[in-house]
Design a protein around this motif. Structure first.
Motif, PDB file in Angstrom:
ATOM      1  N   HIS A  40       0.946  -1.239   0.062  1.00  0.00           N
ATOM      2  CA  HIS A  40      -0.123   0.179   0.099  1.00  0.00           C
ATOM      3  C   HIS A  40       0.518   1.537  -0.018  1.00  0.00           C
ATOM      4  O   HIS A  40       0.431   2.420  -1.263  1.00  0.00           O
ATOM      5  CB  HIS A  40      -0.854   0.064   1.095  1.00  0.00           C
ATOM      6  N   ARG A  43       2.352   1.868  -3.139  1.00  0.00           N
ATOM      7  CA  ARG A  43       1.707   1.525  -4.656  1.00  0.00           C
ATOM      8  C   ARG A  43       1.476   3.637  -4.456  1.00  0.00           C
ATOM      9  O   ARG A  43       1.260   3.846  -5.549  1.00  0.00           O
ATOM     10  CB  ARG A  43       0.385   0.578  -4.583  1.00  0.00           C
ATOM     11  N   GLU A  44       0.614   4.170  -3.089  1.00  0.00           N
ATOM     12  CA  GLU A  44       0.420   5.975  -3.172  1.00  0.00           C
ATOM     13  C   GLU A  44       1.858   5.851  -3.217  1.00  0.00           C
ATOM     14  O   GLU A  44       1.093   7.327  -3.805  1.00  0.00           O
ATOM     15  CB  GLU A  44      -0.036   5.454  -1.615  1.00  0.00           C
ATOM     16  N   CYS A  45       3.662   6.345  -3.152  1.00  0.00           N
ATOM     17  CA  CYS A  45       4.159   6.360  -3.576  1.00  0.00           C
ATOM     18  C   CYS A  45       3.982   6.643  -5.612  1.00  0.00           C
ATOM     19  O   CYS A  45       3.983   7.993  -6.029  1.00  0.00           O
ATOM     20  CB  CYS A  45       5.181   5.792  -3.112  1.00  0.00           C
ATOM     21  N   LEU A  47       1.394   6.030  -7.541  1.00  0.00           N
ATOM     22  CA  LEU A  47       0.689   6.887  -7.774  1.00  0.00           C
ATOM     23  C   LEU A  47      -0.447   8.996  -7.683  1.00  0.00           C
ATOM     24  O   LEU A  47      -0.426   9.316  -8.177  1.00  0.00           O
ATOM     25  CB  LEU A  47      -1.060   6.095  -7.428  1.00  0.00           C
ATOM     26  N   SER A  48       1.001   9.527  -6.650  1.00  0.00           N
ATOM     27  CA  SER A  48       1.066  10.048  -6.600  1.00  0.00           C
ATOM     28  C   SER A  48       2.149  10.610  -7.210  1.00  0.00           C
ATOM     29  O   SER A  48       3.010  12.405  -7.058  1.00  0.00           O
ATOM     30  CB  SER A  48       1.990  10.796  -4.901  1.00  0.00           C
ATOM     31  N   GLN A  63      -6.313  -0.173 -11.279  1.00  0.00           N
ATOM     32  CA  GLN A  63      -7.169   1.683 -10.951  1.00  0.00           C
ATOM     33  C   GLN A  63      -7.997   1.445 -11.655  1.00  0.00           C
ATOM     34  O   GLN A  63      -8.313   2.110 -13.055  1.00  0.00           O
ATOM     35  CB  GLN A  63      -5.687   2.524 -11.416  1.00  0.00           C
ATOM     36  N   ARG A  67      -4.999   9.251 -11.314  1.00  0.00           N
ATOM     37  CA  ARG A  67      -5.188  10.230 -10.722  1.00  0.00           C
ATOM     38  C   ARG A  67      -4.619  11.489 -11.317  1.00  0.00           C
ATOM     39  O   ARG A  67      -5.015  12.494 -11.176  1.00  0.00           O
ATOM     40  CB  ARG A  67      -4.673  10.167  -9.358  1.00  0.00           C
TER      41      ARG A  67
END
Length: 243
Positions: A40, A43-45, A47-48, A63, A67
Motif C-alpha cells: 500500500h 503503491r501510494e507513492c 500513484l502520487s 486502478q 489520478r
C-alpha cells in the motif's frame, strides 16, 4: 520518495526506480498479507508520482480511474504536441512555468483538468472561426475586443486557442431570434454599421436583442448576415431625440 528523486526522470517506470523493492512486492510477496501495508505504501507513492492510467494494475491492484496526468501523457491522450498543450496547462494552474523537469514528471490532477483536456483538440484559429461562422475580419475583431469571443489561453503565440463551440453558440442564439428577411427589405442595417453609426458597442446592441428591446433579422446564415432595424437602433441610442 528519495529513490524517486535520485532517478534521472526521463522515462523510468516504477520497476526501474524501485528495482528489487518493486519486484519483491509485485511478485514474490504478491499474495502474502504480511506485506499488504508495504505494498500500500509503495503503491501510494507510485500513484502520487506517475501518471497511471485507468485500467492499469499497480502492485496487484486495478486502478479504476486516473489520478494524475503528466504533460507527456496528456499530450499523447489528446493527440496534440507538448508545446501546444503546455501554455494551456500553465495558464490553468496545472503546471508551473519554467519547470525544467522532464515532461513525464510534470504531473497534475487529471480530474480537475479533464474538461480543458477534452476541449483542447477542438480549438481553432481565428481564420477558421471567421470561415465557420461567416463573419468579416472587422466584425470578428470587434467581438474579440468586446469580450463576446474569448481565447482559451492568453498566450498569443498559440494560434489554435479559440472555441468554435463558443462562437457557434453565440451565432445560433441570435439566429434563433432572427426574422428571415430579404436583402431588399428596407429599414435594416448590419450590426457593424449600426454600431458605428450610433456609437454603440456591438455587445450592447446584442444585449438589447437578448432583452427584447431590439428586433433582429437575417438575410443568410452567417454572422455578417444579421441585421437590426435602423429606427429601433436610433430609439435605443438616442431615445430623447426620436419621437
Amino acid at each position: 520518495m528519495d529513490l524517486v528523486e535520485a532517478s534521472d526522470g526521463k522515462r523510468e517506470e516504477p520497476k526501474a526506480v524501485f528495482r528489487h523493492l518493486h519486484t519483491k512486492l509485485r511478485t514474490d510477496y504478491a499474495h502474502d498479507p504480511v506485506f499488504d501495508l508495504f505494498r500500500h505504501l509503495l503503491r501510494e507513492c507510485i500513484l502520487s508520482v506517475w501518471p497511471v492510467g485507468a485500467g492499469e494494475t499497480v502492485l496487484g491492484e486495478l486502478q479504476a480511474e486516473r489520478r494524475l496526468h503528466s504533460l507527456y501523457s496528456a499530450a499523447r491522450e489528446v493527440r496534440v504536441s507538448e508545446e501546444l498543450l503546455e501554455p494551456f496547462l500553465i495558464e490553468a494552474g496545472a503546471l508551473t512555468e519554467g519547470d525544467l523537469r522532464f515532461s513525464n514528471r510534470r504531473v497534475f490532477s487529471a480530474k480537475d483538468h479533464a474538461t480543458l483536456l477534452a476541449e483542447i483538440p477542438t480549438f481553432v484559429s481565428l481564420h477558421t472561426l471567421k470561415r465557420e461562422i461567416g463573419i468579416s475580419r472587422t466584425e470578428l475583431a470587434r467581438l474579440v475586443t468586446e469580450g463576446l469571443l474569448t481565447p482559451r489561453v492568453q498566450n498569443e503565440s498559440v494560434h489554435l486557442r479559440w472555441s468554435l463551440a463558443q462562437a457557434k453558440d453565440l451565432l445560433s442564439g441570435l439566429m434563433a431570434r432572427a426574422l428571415q428577411i430579404s436583402t431588399t427589405d428596407p429599414g435594416w442595417e448590419p450590426l457593424l454599421t449600426a454600431s458605428r453609426r450610433c456609437r454603440q458597442a456591438i455587445a450592447a446592441l446584442l444585449d438589447a436583442v437578448q432583452n427584447g428591446r431590439l428586433e433582429i433579422g437575417a438575410v443568410g446564415v452567417g454572422f455578417s448576415d444579421l441585421r437590426l432595424r435602423t429606427g429601433e437602433v436610433d430609439r435605443l441610442a438616442r431615445p430623447s431625440d426620436v419621437r
